[in-house]
Every structure is written in C-alpha cells, then in structure tokens.
Design a protein around this motif. Structure first.
Motif, PDB file in Angstrom:
ATOM      1  N   ALA A   1      -3.867 -57.558  22.991  1.00  0.00           N
ATOM      2  CA  ALA A   1      -5.452 -57.726  23.366  1.00  0.00           C
ATOM      3  C   ALA A   1      -5.455 -57.851  24.542  1.00  0.00           C
ATOM      4  O   ALA A   1      -4.639 -57.941  25.672  1.00  0.00           O
ATOM      5  CB  ALA A   1      -5.658 -58.985  22.400  1.00  0.00           C
ATOM      6  N   ASP A   2      -6.858 -57.646  24.925  1.00  0.00           N
ATOM      7  CA  ASP A   2      -7.440 -57.788  26.400  1.00  0.00           C
ATOM      8  C   ASP A   2      -8.110 -58.867  26.596  1.00  0.00           C
ATOM      9  O   ASP A   2      -9.191 -59.149  25.728  1.00  0.00           O
ATOM     10  CB  ASP A   2      -8.223 -56.493  26.906  1.00  0.00           C
ATOM     11  CG  ASP A   2      -8.955 -56.644  28.188  1.00  0.00           C
ATOM     12  OD1 ASP A   2     -10.222 -56.272  28.245  1.00  0.00           O
ATOM     13  OD2 ASP A   2      -8.294 -57.180  28.933  1.00  0.00           O
ATOM     14  N   VAL A   3      -7.919 -60.002  27.175  1.00  0.00           N
ATOM     15  CA  VAL A   3      -8.537 -61.221  27.428  1.00  0.00           C
ATOM     16  C   VAL A   3      -9.055 -61.244  28.705  1.00  0.00           C
ATOM     17  O   VAL A   3      -8.472 -61.046  29.929  1.00  0.00           O
ATOM     18  CB  VAL A   3      -7.441 -62.439  26.926  1.00  0.00           C
ATOM     19  CG1 VAL A   3      -8.202 -63.876  27.504  1.00  0.00           C
ATOM     20  CG2 VAL A   3      -6.833 -62.311  25.883  1.00  0.00           C
ATOM     21  N   GLN A   4     -10.370 -61.708  28.633  1.00  0.00           N
ATOM     22  CA  GLN A   4     -10.999 -62.031  29.906  1.00  0.00           C
ATOM     23  C   GLN A   4     -11.720 -63.220  29.957  1.00  0.00           C
ATOM     24  O   GLN A   4     -12.413 -63.658  29.132  1.00  0.00           O
ATOM     25  CB  GLN A   4     -12.192 -60.857  30.169  1.00  0.00           C
ATOM     26  CG  GLN A   4     -11.796 -59.630  30.126  1.00  0.00           C
ATOM     27  CD  GLN A   4     -11.414 -59.164  31.463  1.00  0.00           C
ATOM     28  OE1 GLN A   4     -11.903 -59.615  32.592  1.00  0.00           O
ATOM     29  NE2 GLN A   4     -10.376 -58.229  31.454  1.00  0.00           N
ATOM     30  N   THR A   5     -11.240 -64.312  30.986  1.00  0.00           N
ATOM     31  CA  THR A   5     -11.606 -65.439  31.228  1.00  0.00           C
ATOM     32  C   THR A   5     -12.689 -65.439  32.091  1.00  0.00           C
ATOM     33  O   THR A   5     -13.241 -64.525  32.761  1.00  0.00           O
ATOM     34  CB  THR A   5     -10.763 -66.504  31.563  1.00  0.00           C
ATOM     35  OG1 THR A   5     -10.387 -66.254  32.937  1.00  0.00           O
ATOM     36  CG2 THR A   5      -9.518 -66.541  30.486  1.00  0.00           C
TER      37      THR A   5
ATOM     38  N   GLY B   1     -19.177 -73.218  22.204  1.00  0.00           N
ATOM     39  CA  GLY B   1     -18.988 -72.193  22.980  1.00  0.00           C
ATOM     40  C   GLY B   1     -18.495 -72.295  24.422  1.00  0.00           C
ATOM     41  O   GLY B   1     -18.456 -71.284  25.124  1.00  0.00           O
ATOM     42  N   ALA B   2     -18.453 -73.422  24.872  1.00  0.00           N
ATOM     43  CA  ALA B   2     -17.760 -73.806  25.925  1.00  0.00           C
ATOM     44  C   ALA B   2     -16.520 -73.132  26.372  1.00  0.00           C
ATOM     45  O   ALA B   2     -16.276 -72.750  27.441  1.00  0.00           O
ATOM     46  CB  ALA B   2     -17.657 -75.436  26.177  1.00  0.00           C
ATOM     47  N   CYS B   3     -15.839 -72.736  25.221  1.00  0.00           N
ATOM     48  CA  CYS B   3     -14.509 -72.074  25.667  1.00  0.00           C
ATOM     49  C   CYS B   3     -14.494 -70.796  25.492  1.00  0.00           C
ATOM     50  O   CYS B   3     -13.396 -70.088  25.329  1.00  0.00           O
ATOM     51  CB  CYS B   3     -13.301 -72.815  24.454  1.00  0.00           C
ATOM     52  SG  CYS B   3     -13.896 -72.440  22.859  1.00  0.00           S
ATOM     53  N   THR B   4     -15.725 -70.063  25.392  1.00  0.00           N
ATOM     54  CA  THR B   4     -15.975 -68.848  25.252  1.00  0.00           C
ATOM     55  C   THR B   4     -15.115 -67.881  26.204  1.00  0.00           C
ATOM     56  O   THR B   4     -15.159 -68.189  27.524  1.00  0.00           O
ATOM     57  CB  THR B   4     -17.427 -68.302  25.206  1.00  0.00           C
ATOM     58  OG1 THR B   4     -18.212 -69.105  24.587  1.00  0.00           O
ATOM     59  CG2 THR B   4     -17.372 -66.895  24.927  1.00  0.00           C
ATOM     60  N   VAL B   5     -14.415 -66.910  25.874  1.00  0.00           N
ATOM     61  CA  VAL B   5     -13.757 -65.674  26.561  1.00  0.00           C
ATOM     62  C   VAL B   5     -14.031 -64.423  25.838  1.00  0.00           C
ATOM     63  O   VAL B   5     -14.517 -64.460  24.748  1.00  0.00           O
ATOM     64  CB  VAL B   5     -12.128 -66.082  26.578  1.00  0.00           C
ATOM     65  CG1 VAL B   5     -11.739 -67.436  27.238  1.00  0.00           C
ATOM     66  CG2 VAL B   5     -11.319 -65.980  25.167  1.00  0.00           C
ATOM     67  N   LEU B   6     -13.594 -63.561  26.424  1.00  0.00           N
ATOM     68  CA  LEU B   6     -13.732 -62.197  25.983  1.00  0.00           C
ATOM     69  C   LEU B   6     -12.255 -61.633  25.337  1.00  0.00           C
ATOM     70  O   LEU B   6     -11.490 -61.839  26.134  1.00  0.00           O
ATOM     71  CB  LEU B   6     -14.281 -61.123  26.811  1.00  0.00           C
ATOM     72  CG  LEU B   6     -15.474 -61.249  27.544  1.00  0.00           C
ATOM     73  CD1 LEU B   6     -15.957 -60.245  28.304  1.00  0.00           C
ATOM     74  CD2 LEU B   6     -16.593 -61.345  26.374  1.00  0.00           C
ATOM     75  N   LEU B   7     -12.336 -61.335  23.967  1.00  0.00           N
ATOM     76  CA  LEU B   7     -11.189 -60.849  23.495  1.00  0.00           C
ATOM     77  C   LEU B   7     -11.421 -59.454  23.070  1.00  0.00           C
ATOM     78  O   LEU B   7     -12.257 -59.274  22.179  1.00  0.00           O
ATOM     79  CB  LEU B   7     -10.822 -61.824  22.161  1.00  0.00           C
ATOM     80  CG  LEU B   7      -9.585 -61.449  21.525  1.00  0.00           C
ATOM     81  CD1 LEU B   7      -8.177 -61.799  22.552  1.00  0.00           C
ATOM     82  CD2 LEU B   7      -9.506 -62.401  20.132  1.00  0.00           C
ATOM     83  N   ASP B   8     -10.828 -58.299  23.621  1.00  0.00           N
ATOM     84  CA  ASP B   8     -11.142 -57.009  23.330  1.00  0.00           C
ATOM     85  C   ASP B   8     -12.701 -57.012  23.454  1.00  0.00           C
ATOM     86  O   ASP B   8     -13.337 -55.963  22.616  1.00  0.00           O
ATOM     87  CB  ASP B   8     -10.689 -56.624  22.053  1.00  0.00           C
ATOM     88  CG  ASP B   8      -8.910 -56.654  21.928  1.00  0.00           C
ATOM     89  OD1 ASP B   8      -8.554 -56.819  20.749  1.00  0.00           O
ATOM     90  OD2 ASP B   8      -8.307 -56.352  23.042  1.00  0.00           O
TER      91      ASP B   8
ATOM     92  N   SER C   1       3.688 -63.121  21.680  1.00  0.00           N
ATOM     93  CA  SER C   1       2.605 -62.026  21.894  1.00  0.00           C
ATOM     94  C   SER C   1       2.493 -61.726  23.392  1.00  0.00           C
ATOM     95  O   SER C   1       2.975 -62.362  24.271  1.00  0.00           O
ATOM     96  CB  SER C   1       1.083 -62.496  21.418  1.00  0.00           C
ATOM     97  OG  SER C   1       0.807 -63.743  22.236  1.00  0.00           O
ATOM     98  N   ALA C   2       2.129 -60.405  23.659  1.00  0.00           N
ATOM     99  CA  ALA C   2       1.945 -59.823  24.944  1.00  0.00           C
ATOM    100  C   ALA C   2       0.372 -59.438  24.980  1.00  0.00           C
ATOM    101  O   ALA C   2       0.032 -58.615  24.308  1.00  0.00           O
ATOM    102  CB  ALA C   2       2.736 -58.646  25.178  1.00  0.00           C
ATOM    103  N   PHE C   3      -0.129 -59.989  25.978  1.00  0.00           N
ATOM    104  CA  PHE C   3      -1.659 -59.545  26.261  1.00  0.00           C
ATOM    105  C   PHE C   3      -2.078 -59.383  27.871  1.00  0.00           C
ATOM    106  O   PHE C   3      -1.366 -59.912  28.393  1.00  0.00           O
ATOM    107  CB  PHE C   3      -2.588 -60.485  25.513  1.00  0.00           C
ATOM    108  CG  PHE C   3      -2.356 -62.057  25.895  1.00  0.00           C
ATOM    109  CD1 PHE C   3      -1.469 -63.001  25.117  1.00  0.00           C
ATOM    110  CD2 PHE C   3      -2.853 -62.631  26.860  1.00  0.00           C
ATOM    111  CE1 PHE C   3      -1.386 -64.204  25.652  1.00  0.00           C
ATOM    112  CE2 PHE C   3      -2.963 -63.868  27.188  1.00  0.00           C
ATOM    113  CZ  PHE C   3      -2.093 -64.661  26.735  1.00  0.00           C
ATOM    114  N   THR C   4      -2.975 -58.712  28.109  1.00  0.00           N
ATOM    115  CA  THR C   4      -3.324 -58.744  29.474  1.00  0.00           C
ATOM    116  C   THR C   4      -4.484 -59.707  29.362  1.00  0.00           C
ATOM    117  O   THR C   4      -5.315 -59.904  28.552  1.00  0.00           O
ATOM    118  CB  THR C   4      -4.019 -57.555  29.881  1.00  0.00           C
ATOM    119  OG1 THR C   4      -5.051 -57.380  28.870  1.00  0.00           O
ATOM    120  CG2 THR C   4      -3.067 -56.453  29.926  1.00  0.00           C
ATOM    121  N   CYS C   5      -4.567 -60.518  30.710  1.00  0.00           N
ATOM    122  CA  CYS C   5      -5.378 -61.660  30.871  1.00  0.00           C
ATOM    123  C   CYS C   5      -5.952 -61.498  32.335  1.00  0.00           C
ATOM    124  O   CYS C   5      -5.403 -61.398  33.102  1.00  0.00           O
ATOM    125  CB  CYS C   5      -4.877 -63.062  30.697  1.00  0.00           C
ATOM    126  SG  CYS C   5      -6.010 -64.376  31.092  1.00  0.00           S
TER     127      CYS C   5
END
Lengths: 165, 337
Positions: free
Chosen positions: A76-80, A52-59, A10-14
């Motif tokens: 997808a656009d992933v924001q940590t 929810g400790a592992c919460t990230v934003l996915l799109d 997969s190719a995604f932006t992080c």
C-alpha cells in the motif's frame, strides 16, 4: 510472508519512503506510524473509527488508521499528515487553515487537513458547501464549530480554480 | 453482545475536574488519562494472544485457512478490529481476504449483478442507483467516508447487525449470497441468511464469496432515520422496491425494515399491500400498517419502541417515493409484460 502467521509482515510506502513492518498481527497502523516511525502528526482520538482524528490516506483513500492493522498494508501507499503537508494541496490548505483560524486545540487538524487535501486533489470542479461538508462528515471537531474549517477548504478550492489553466 | 455494536471502552474512573498536575491528585489524573490512552491502543487485554494473520492470494487457500478453529475473515476491519480490541471477539486466525480478486470484483455486465463480498461501501456507492437503489443508498450512508473506504458488503452482512445499512437493500433486491467452505459452495437467499442479532446461518468455516443481485424490475430505495446526519447508526430503516406495468399499476413490490426486529426483516404483507395498486396514499398507508404489525422494535439506548414505530411510516413513504421515481426513470419502464 512467514509460514506461521504469528509474526505478520508487510511492506508499504509511507510518505514516499519504503517501510517494512514485522510484528504482531494486531498492531494498528496508527501505532506503527506514531511509535515506530515517529510520525506523531496522526492523532488518536476515539480508537473506534468515530472521529477521524487518525485519518491517513491509504492508496489515496481517507481511512481511520485506528481501524487498520499494519499487517494489512502490504503493497500500500500510505500518506500521513507529514506527507500531505508537503504537497501543493496540503500547503495551500494549511495556509488557509491559518487564515480562517481553523485551528484551536489542533487535535482534529491533521485529520481534517488530510481529508481536505484529498478532497482538493480528487475534485474535478469547485464543490459546494454541502458536498464539502459531506466529505468532512467523518472528521469531528469539538472546538471550532466547523465553519472556519469549511471556509478554509472553500478558499483553497477557489484558489485552485483561479490558478488552474 | 450489544445489539447495535460495541461501545468504546469507558474510562477506568471518571477524570476529576479542577485539579492540576502539581498535586498528588493531579498526577493521579494524568496517570488515569495515560492508562485510558494505552487501553485504546493495540494492546489486547492480557491473556489474549495476538493471534495469527494470513493473507491468502486466492479463494481456495482462504477456504483451507478457514478450517482452522477460531479463524475469522478480515475484510474492512471496521467492526472486527474494534471488537477485537475490546475483547468481544478473539479470533485465533485472521484471514485477510482483500488480496482475493474474485472477492473484490463487481460485475454489472449481465442481468445478474455480482458483487464480491470484499467490495467496499465506497465502490458500491458508485453503482447505478436506478438498478440497485436500496443497496446503493445504504452503502452511501453507512458510517463516514473513512469507514466506507474500508467497510465491505460481506462484513455488513456477516456482522448481521439488525441495523446494517445495506441489509434492507439486500432483502428487497432478492440477493443471493454465495458461501464457500471446504465442503463446497452453497447459495443462500438474503431472506434466510440472518438468524438473530449479530448472527447468521454461516458455519464457522464458511466465508461469503459474492452477492448475486438478480435483475429486479422497477426501482428501489433505502431510507433511514438517524439523529446525526452522518456517522450514525440507523434508529430504524426501510428498504422498498416497486415495479410498475405500463398502465401505472404496481405489479411487484418488496418492503424490508432494519433496526426494528432481531434481524433485518423482509415484510411480505407490506409488499402485498402495494401490489395491484398505484402506490397511492391509501396503499402506502395500508403498507405502513402491515409494516407496523410485522415488526418488533425494542427500547434501547438509541430510541424507544414507540419512537421507532412512530417514524416507520414516514420512512416507508420516503423510501417508496424515491423507489417510484427510480422505477419510472428506468428505461423500458421496468417491467416486461
């Protein structure tokens, strides 16, 4: 996409950077973030989507990264937390977390900041305490009793309200 | 299979209190913690293959993939990923359906609302509660915000937990479920979809495509009892739908219950107790009695049979109260005589 499906890709932006994943189909997003990308801000709590400790934003949506395969993130656009902490909302919220002493052991904090910053970004008005609490209902904290965290978000919301044109 | 879903993996042995890292025993404790942590990560139990993963762009391709023995649909993953990690499930091929537009589509434009099987709880939460109350209510309380961003209606239905939060809504709203396989398409009523705890009438090569919700007169609601406000599974839940004639008489009613029987259960006797009534206290009491007679709750880690039976009438009252409000709020008063 490979023909056999044995290796998933997969190719995604992080955090704004383009990344390519190639590996086992069942490799979790949280493991790719932490072990492959060195983004250890995201924490593993329960591994079952219950803390929810592992919460990230996915799109743009808050998700538990322990319940997402890296393979599923194509496009997808992933924001940590590392990315969120550089945003206006993230910085504002982190300042407030310090002000209200919303951090004790800190293991829940990245998840709460990601969720809280997303709430600030998406809210079109100052939410009340009940709404804020409900938005945080997928994030657990064992230390603070939640009040300082909620207060931090309320304060950040008030700040936003004052600053908005 | 655990009736109410898998539990997180237990610690290999309990941590010992009061021992620091400097002692032999302390180092052992650290090693135990590390083992648990590794277990919680993506590595599967040894001997299990990591399987394969495909991401079909359309339904026909997905249907073809589903012919593979051991194929399983991967939608939201909020149950599957966990069950796979704990070894409860071992799909040989994961068919990720999230790229298939027709499985994600929601269409409210006609009399029949269609909801794609891969529509998320978050998306369904935003639908009109006056029209689809029992389903919307369930979608709004399932899990937490992070779960709802991923969990799908197809997953909730096909996982067939007796406690599934959208399932009472599917029953009282008379949902029809479209299933596709290489043998073609078939449509099954929600009422005949669930076969037992965690089991449906789906064949191994079938996947759910969409849910059809016919124009239901009146209003509906779902009310559940949980210990925690959020991030919890229903102890027991009730879905109710009522429609009134202009003179205030209830002309149509359905009641369904979850987590009180081996499957989510439509209870026709409870609906009948409400029709031709004004949904007054007596009628509701009769319906509650009919409900109690029809269900068969168990004792489990979450609650006793007796407790479930105890809270059921109040849940019915609350679900009906909200359904009645929605039925009366609806333009055209809900029933074309």
């Amino acid at each position: 996409m490979p023909d056999d499906g044995v290796t998933a890709q997969s190719a995604f932006t992080c955090n704004g950077v383009e990344r390519r994943f190639s590996g086992a189909p069942d490799r979790l997003l949280i493991d790719v973030l932490r072990d492959d990308l060195g983004l250890t801000g995201t924490k593993l709590g329960c591994g079952t989507g219950d803390c929810g400790a592992c919460t990230v934003l996915l799109d743009g949506d808050v998700v538990n990264s322990c319940l997402v395969y890296a393979a599923e993130c194509d496009g997808a656009d992933v924001q940590t937390i590392e990315g969120v902490a550089e945003t206006t909302h993230g910085k504002r919220l982190i300042d407030q977390f310090v002000e209200t002493s919303a951090v004790q052991c800190g293991i829940c904090t990245p998840g709460f900041v990601v969720t809280g910053a997303a709430l600030l970004a998406n809210a079109n008005r100052r939410l009340d305490r009940k709404e804020i609490t409900e938005a945080l209902s997928g994030n657990l904290c064992r230390c603070t009793g939640y009040y300082p965290i909620i207060a931090a978000i309320e304060a950040a919301m008030d700040e936003l309200g004052e600053g908005s044109s | 299979m655990d009736l109410y879903g898998p539990r997180p993996r237990p610690l290999a042995s309990p941590p010992r209190v009061g021992q620091g890292n400097s002692t032999e025993a302390g180092r052992g404790f650290t090693a135990q913690v590390q083992d648990v942590r590794t277990e919680a990560l993506s590595s599967l139990p040894s001997g299990t293959s990591a399987g394969r993963y495909v991401r079909p762009p359309d339904l026909d391709t997905a249907v073809e993939y589903m012919r593979t023995p051991g194929a399983a649909v991967l939608a939201g993953g909020t149950d599957l990923i966990m069950m796979r990690a704990s070894g409860v499930l071992d799909p040989q091929l994961l068919v990720d359906v999230k790229n298939i537009n027709e499985l994600r589509a929601i269409d409210v434009s006609g009399d029949v609302v269609t909801v794609g099987a891969a529509a998320t709880m978050k998306e369904i939460s935003g639908l009109d509660a006056n029209r689809l109350g029992a389903l919307v209510d369930g979608a709004r309380v399932l899990g937490g915000p992070q779960t709802r961003a991923r969990a799908t209606i197809g997953g909730n239905a096909c996982r067939a937990s007796p406690a599934g939060d959208t399932l009472a809504g599917l029953l009282v709203l008379g949902a029809q479920i479209e299933l596709a396989s290489s043998n073609g398409v078939r449509v099954v009523s929600a009422g005949s979809f669930f076969a037992g705890p965690g089991s449906t009438i789906c064949r191994p090569d079938e996947l759910a495509v969409r849910f059809r919700l016919p124009a239901s007169p009146g209003g509906s609601a779902y009310e559940r009892h949980t210990y925690r406000k959020w991030l919890d599974l229903a102890i027991v839940g009730v879905g109710a739908r009522v429609a009134f004639a202009p003179d205030g008489v209830c002309v149509d009613a359905d009641v369904a219950v979850c987590a009180a029987a081996p499957t989510p259960l439509l209870v026709p006797e409870a609906g009948r107790a409400l029709t031709q009534s004004s949904c007054d206290a007596k009628a509701v009491e009769d319906a509650a009695e009919a409900l109690a007679a029809a269900v068969d709750p168990i004792d489990d880690v979450r609650a006793t049979r007796g407790y479930r039976l105890h809270v059921l009438p109040e849940l019915l009252r609350r679900a009906l109260a909200r359904a009645v409000v929605r039925a009366r709020d609806e333009e055209g008063s809900g029933y074309a005589g």
